[in-house]
Scaffold this motif. Structure first.
Motif, PDB file in Angstrom:
ATOM      1  N   GLU A 196       0.809  -1.214   0.000  1.00 31.50           N
ATOM      2  CA  GLU A 196       0.000   0.000   0.000  1.00 31.50           C
ATOM      3  C   GLU A 196       0.853   1.280   0.000  1.00 31.50           C
ATOM      4  OE1 GLU A 196      -3.124  -0.065   2.975  1.00 31.50           O
ATOM      5  OE2 GLU A 196      -3.060  -2.250   3.028  1.00 31.50           O
ATOM      6  N   LEU A 197       2.172   1.122  -0.084  1.00 36.65           N
ATOM      7  CA  LEU A 197       3.045   2.289  -0.008  1.00 36.65           C
ATOM      8  C   LEU A 197       3.115   2.977  -1.364  1.00 36.65           C
ATOM      9  CD1 LEU A 197       4.836   3.947   1.821  1.00 36.65           C
ATOM     10  CD2 LEU A 197       6.756   2.461   1.196  1.00 36.65           C
ATOM     11  N   ARG A 198       2.311   4.009  -1.545  1.00 35.22           N
ATOM     12  CA  ARG A 198       2.164   4.717  -2.811  1.00 35.22           C
ATOM     13  C   ARG A 198       3.252   5.785  -2.967  1.00 35.22           C
ATOM     14  NH1 ARG A 198      -1.573   4.727   1.043  1.00 35.22           N
ATOM     15  NH2 ARG A 198      -1.870   6.689   2.177  1.00 35.22           N
ATOM     16  N   PRO A 199       3.554   6.149  -4.198  1.00 37.00           N
ATOM     17  CA  PRO A 199       4.628   7.134  -4.441  1.00 37.00           C
ATOM     18  C   PRO A 199       4.425   8.459  -3.710  1.00 37.00           C
ATOM     19  CG  PRO A 199       4.043   6.027  -6.484  1.00 37.00           C
ATOM     20  CD  PRO A 199       3.033   5.582  -5.461  1.00 37.00           C
ATOM     21  N   GLY A 200       3.175   8.938  -3.633  1.00 39.31           N
ATOM     22  CA  GLY A 200       2.936  10.206  -2.950  1.00 39.31           C
ATOM     23  C   GLY A 200       3.281  10.147  -1.479  1.00 39.31           C
ATOM     24  N   LEU A 201       3.020   9.007  -0.840  1.00 39.75           N
ATOM     25  CA  LEU A 201       3.348   8.863   0.577  1.00 39.75           C
ATOM     26  C   LEU A 201       4.859   8.773   0.769  1.00 39.75           C
ATOM     27  CD1 LEU A 201       2.475   8.577   3.487  1.00 39.75           C
ATOM     28  CD2 LEU A 201       2.085   6.128   3.097  1.00 39.75           C
ATOM     29  N   VAL A 202       5.536   8.078  -0.132  1.00 30.39           N
ATOM     30  CA  VAL A 202       7.001   8.049  -0.085  1.00 30.39           C
ATOM     31  C   VAL A 202       7.549   9.468  -0.158  1.00 30.39           C
ATOM     32  CG1 VAL A 202       9.094   7.344  -1.311  1.00 30.39           C
ATOM     33  CG2 VAL A 202       7.203   5.725  -1.053  1.00 30.39           C
ATOM     34  N   ASP A 203       7.010  10.282  -1.067  1.00 33.23           N
ATOM     35  CA  ASP A 203       7.473  11.666  -1.215  1.00 33.23           C
ATOM     36  C   ASP A 203       7.300  12.454   0.076  1.00 33.23           C
ATOM     37  OD1 ASP A 203       8.134  11.170  -3.834  1.00 33.23           O
ATOM     38  OD2 ASP A 203       6.349  12.122  -4.683  1.00 33.23           O
ATOM     39  N   VAL A 204       6.136  12.324   0.692  1.00 32.73           N
ATOM     40  CA  VAL A 204       5.850  13.104   1.906  1.00 32.73           C
ATOM     41  C   VAL A 204       6.768  12.676   3.049  1.00 32.73           C
ATOM     42  CG1 VAL A 204       4.122  13.520   3.697  1.00 32.73           C
ATOM     43  CG2 VAL A 204       3.477  13.651   1.288  1.00 32.73           C
ATOM     44  N   ILE A 205       6.935  11.379   3.251  1.00 35.27           N
ATOM     45  CA  ILE A 205       7.797  10.906   4.334  1.00 35.27           C
ATOM     46  C   ILE A 205       9.252  11.292   4.078  1.00 35.27           C
ATOM     47  CG2 ILE A 205       8.673   8.856   5.521  1.00 35.27           C
ATOM     48  CD1 ILE A 205       5.977   7.519   4.987  1.00 35.27           C
ATOM     49  N   ALA A 206       9.669  11.222   2.830  1.00 28.18           N
ATOM     50  CA  ALA A 206      11.070  11.474   2.504  1.00 28.18           C
ATOM     51  C   ALA A 206      11.442  12.940   2.490  1.00 28.18           C
ATOM     52  CB  ALA A 206      11.397  10.850   1.143  1.00 28.18           C
ATOM     53  N   SER A 207      10.484  13.842   2.276  1.00 34.01           N
ATOM     54  CA  SER A 207      10.858  15.230   2.012  1.00 34.01           C
ATOM     55  C   SER A 207      10.184  16.274   2.889  1.00 34.01           C
ATOM     56  CB  SER A 207      10.561  15.562   0.542  1.00 34.01           C
ATOM     57  OG  SER A 207       9.176  15.425   0.260  1.00 34.01           O
ATOM     58  N   THR A 208       9.254  15.893   3.765  1.00 34.29           N
ATOM     59  CA  THR A 208       8.562  16.885   4.589  1.00 34.29           C
ATOM     60  C   THR A 208       9.409  17.264   5.793  1.00 34.29           C
ATOM     61  OG1 THR A 208       6.404  15.988   3.955  1.00 34.29           O
ATOM     62  CG2 THR A 208       6.476  17.390   5.914  1.00 34.29           C
ATOM     63  N   PRO A 209       9.732  18.550   5.967  1.00 34.29           N
ATOM     64  CA  PRO A 209      10.485  18.965   7.160  1.00 34.29           C
ATOM     65  C   PRO A 209       9.745  18.558   8.437  1.00 34.29           C
ATOM     66  CG  PRO A 209      10.398  20.744   5.553  1.00 34.29           C
ATOM     67  CD  PRO A 209       9.460  19.677   5.056  1.00 34.29           C
ATOM     68  N   GLY A 210      10.483  17.952   9.357  1.00 34.63           N
ATOM     69  CA  GLY A 210       9.888  17.523  10.606  1.00 34.63           C
ATOM     70  C   GLY A 210       9.354  16.104  10.591  1.00 34.63           C
ATOM     71  N   VAL A 211       9.251  15.486   9.422  1.00 32.82           N
ATOM     72  CA  VAL A 211       8.858  14.078   9.325  1.00 32.82           C
ATOM     73  C   VAL A 211      10.126  13.258   9.120  1.00 32.82           C
ATOM     74  CG1 VAL A 211       7.587  12.341   7.999  1.00 32.82           C
ATOM     75  CG2 VAL A 211       6.584  14.594   8.399  1.00 32.82           C
ATOM     76  N   ALA A 212      10.353  12.276   9.965  1.00 33.45           N
ATOM     77  CA  ALA A 212      11.557  11.457   9.842  1.00 33.45           C
ATOM     78  C   ALA A 212      11.514  10.656   8.546  1.00 33.45           C
ATOM     79  CB  ALA A 212      11.663  10.505  11.033  1.00 33.45           C
ATOM     80  N   PRO A 213      12.561  10.710   7.750  1.00 30.12           N
ATOM     81  CA  PRO A 213      12.641   9.849   6.566  1.00 30.12           C
ATOM     82  C   PRO A 213      12.946   8.420   7.005  1.00 30.12           C
ATOM     83  CG  PRO A 213      14.655  11.134   6.777  1.00 30.12           C
ATOM     84  CD  PRO A 213      13.740  11.592   7.874  1.00 30.12           C
ATOM     85  N   TYR A 214      11.934   7.776   7.518  1.00 31.22           N
ATOM     86  CA  TYR A 214      12.062   6.483   8.194  1.00 31.22           C
ATOM     87  C   TYR A 214      10.937   5.591   7.706  1.00 31.22           C
ATOM     88  CZ  TYR A 214      12.072   3.130  12.091  1.00 31.22           C
ATOM     89  OH  TYR A 214      12.101   1.995  12.862  1.00 31.22           O
TER      90      TYR A 214
END
Length: 468
Positions: free
Chosen positions: A262-280
């Protein structure tokens, strides 16, 4: 009295829960069992464990009265276990409407008026029939002993929760239940269908946690990638994460338990690039052999999982990745194990959990052919655990000379401070020891350069504070 929050997932966890209950009973105090093991086995567990009062998820709305009964020695008949998937509609979008009509919190807790934003449900921030977390105190009928706001006004935040432990990190539940049908897993049968908490509830609790000194939020659920599907928005997590990260006082938001399917590209983008969200990325791979995964009723194989990791690292080269794997599944062959070994060798995972398969009551896998002997399963666990330890140490060594942002949690003395970098989740993924020339405090976020590694743990030199 001792209240034990039990786990009913795998045999080892069940045994640990039973041992805790027996240990508490041996101390001479009154004992009550809540949580998944208690819910899953109900009256059967009560018959085998008369030392403890067994409580159901359905007791949580009136937990204070139930515990008063335990203290008074009034034993209640334990519930008969049932399949909780049948309590809500099959269609996710119909579930929220089916929850309407529950009495407001104030009617369950006389003297505690409803506050704006408090949902109308037996428990104010978990789904009906949901589970306790170790950090929650529910709103019982008599709140005087646990809720400091009783007799004056409801909390302005609308959050009825009291932390039982301190620290700068806290879990924040975003959903409960699971709609997947993995053949080895019994969780959906006793946790029920997937139900999301509404964003307003989650954000209110985030603000409340921040006001109490929390600096990192650990978002938890059985399947975080499904968040919002029962609210009519399959992309709701992508919208909520930036809002949580923008909460005043919160330095980091970390999300746990992502389903690869269920890991969609948009969610990968948000987790990987949003300040304050751990790229984890806490990814539930479970195996790497396509044949075994199909028998598990799961997605993927070695090539697909490798491509997913490539996609993640293209967005965030230093992203942290953890996963768990089951070995010894019925019919697992040497070729299947080789696929798993090859995947692990190439995947560069920061954290790897290896678990031995065990039959779980009521699961499809328990009836499959090709069951392996317990001794053979233990051997496979040992072999892959050794491999995992070596690979995790190698991945940590690869991070030497990286620049990491470390959330400080404790002072170790002599200018050393213990914390965690973005790729290290609480309690399970190791720690980073920071050398600093100036004093640091719990909750500080500091940028540091990694100097060395020891197993999964890192040592780093502080460079500068991080301001968001």
């Amino acid at each position: 009295m001792v209240l034990v929050n039990t786990c009913g997932f795998i045999q080892a966890a069940k045994q640990e829960s039973i041992d805790e209950l027996l240990s508490a009973a041996d101390s001479g105090v009154k004992v009550a069992a809540v949580g998944c093991l208690a819910e899953r086995y109900g009256a059967d567990l009560a018959a085998e464990l008369p030392e403890a009062q067994i409580l159901s998820f359905d007791d949580y709305g009136d937990i204070g009265a139930r515990l008063d009964d335990v203290l008074a020695g009034k034993r209640r008949p334990a519930h008969t276990a049932r399949d909780r998937r049948k309590l809500l509609p099959i269609t996710p979008a119909a579930r929220q409407a089916s929850r309407a009509g529950h009495p407001p919190v104030s009617s369950l807790a006389p003297g505690v008026p409803s506050a704006p934003g408090v949902p109308s449900a037996p428990h104010p921030h978990l789904a009906p029939h949901d589970d306790l977390t170790p950090h929650d105190v529910l709103a019982p009928r008599d709140l005087g002993a646990v809720a400091p706001w009783v007799g004056s006004a409801a909390p302005a935040s609308g959050v009825f929760r009291r932390r039982l432990s301190g620290g700068v990190v806290a879990p924040l539940k975003i959903a409960s239940g699971c709609d997947r049908r993995c053949t080895f897993c019994a969780i959906p049968s006793f946790r029920g269908a997937f139900v999301s908490r509404r964003p307003t509830e989650i954000l209110a609790e985030a603000r409340w946690l921040a006001a109490s000194g929390v600096r990192e939020l650990l978002l938890v659920s059985e399947n975080s990638t499904s968040y919002g599907k029962d609210l009519g928005n399959l992309r709701l997590l992508e919208e909520v994460l930036p809002d949580l990260a923008a909460t005043e006082g919160i330095e980091r938001v970390r999300i746990s338990y992502l389903q690869p399917a269920e890991l969609r590209p948009g969610l990968v983008d948000v987790i990987a690039s949003t300040p304050g969200v751990a790229p984890y990325f806490d990814l539930s791979f479970q195996h790497a052999s396509g044949r075994v995964l199909r028998a598990m009723r799961r997605f993927g194989d070695r090539e697909r999982f490798g491509a997913l990791l490539d996609q993640i690292r293209a967005k965030s080269p230093e992203a942290g990745v953890r996963s768990n794997f089951i070995v010894g599944f019925p019919g697992e062959t040497a070729a299947d194990l080789k696929e798993l070994e090859l995947f692990l060798a190439d995947a560069r995972l920061d954290a790897i959990g290896i678990f031995g398969y065990s039959d779980e009551d009521g699961t499809e896998a328990a009836g499959l052919g090709g069951q392996l002997e317990a001794k053979e399963i233990s051997r496979r666990v040992e072999d892959f655990a050794d491999l995992a330890e070596e690979l995790m140490a190698q991945r940590a060594a690869d991070r030497v000379d990286e620049t990491v942002d470390v959330l400080i949690e404790a002072e170790s003395g002599d200018g050393l401070f213990e914390g965690r970098a973005a790729h290290q989740a609480p309690e399970v993924d190791g720690v980073t020891t920071v050398r600093a020339k100036r004093p640091l405090a719990a909750g500080d976020m500091v940028r540091a350069r990694v100097q060395s590694s020891d197993g999964v743990d890192l040592t780093a030199d502080a460079i500068q504070p991080v301001r968001r």
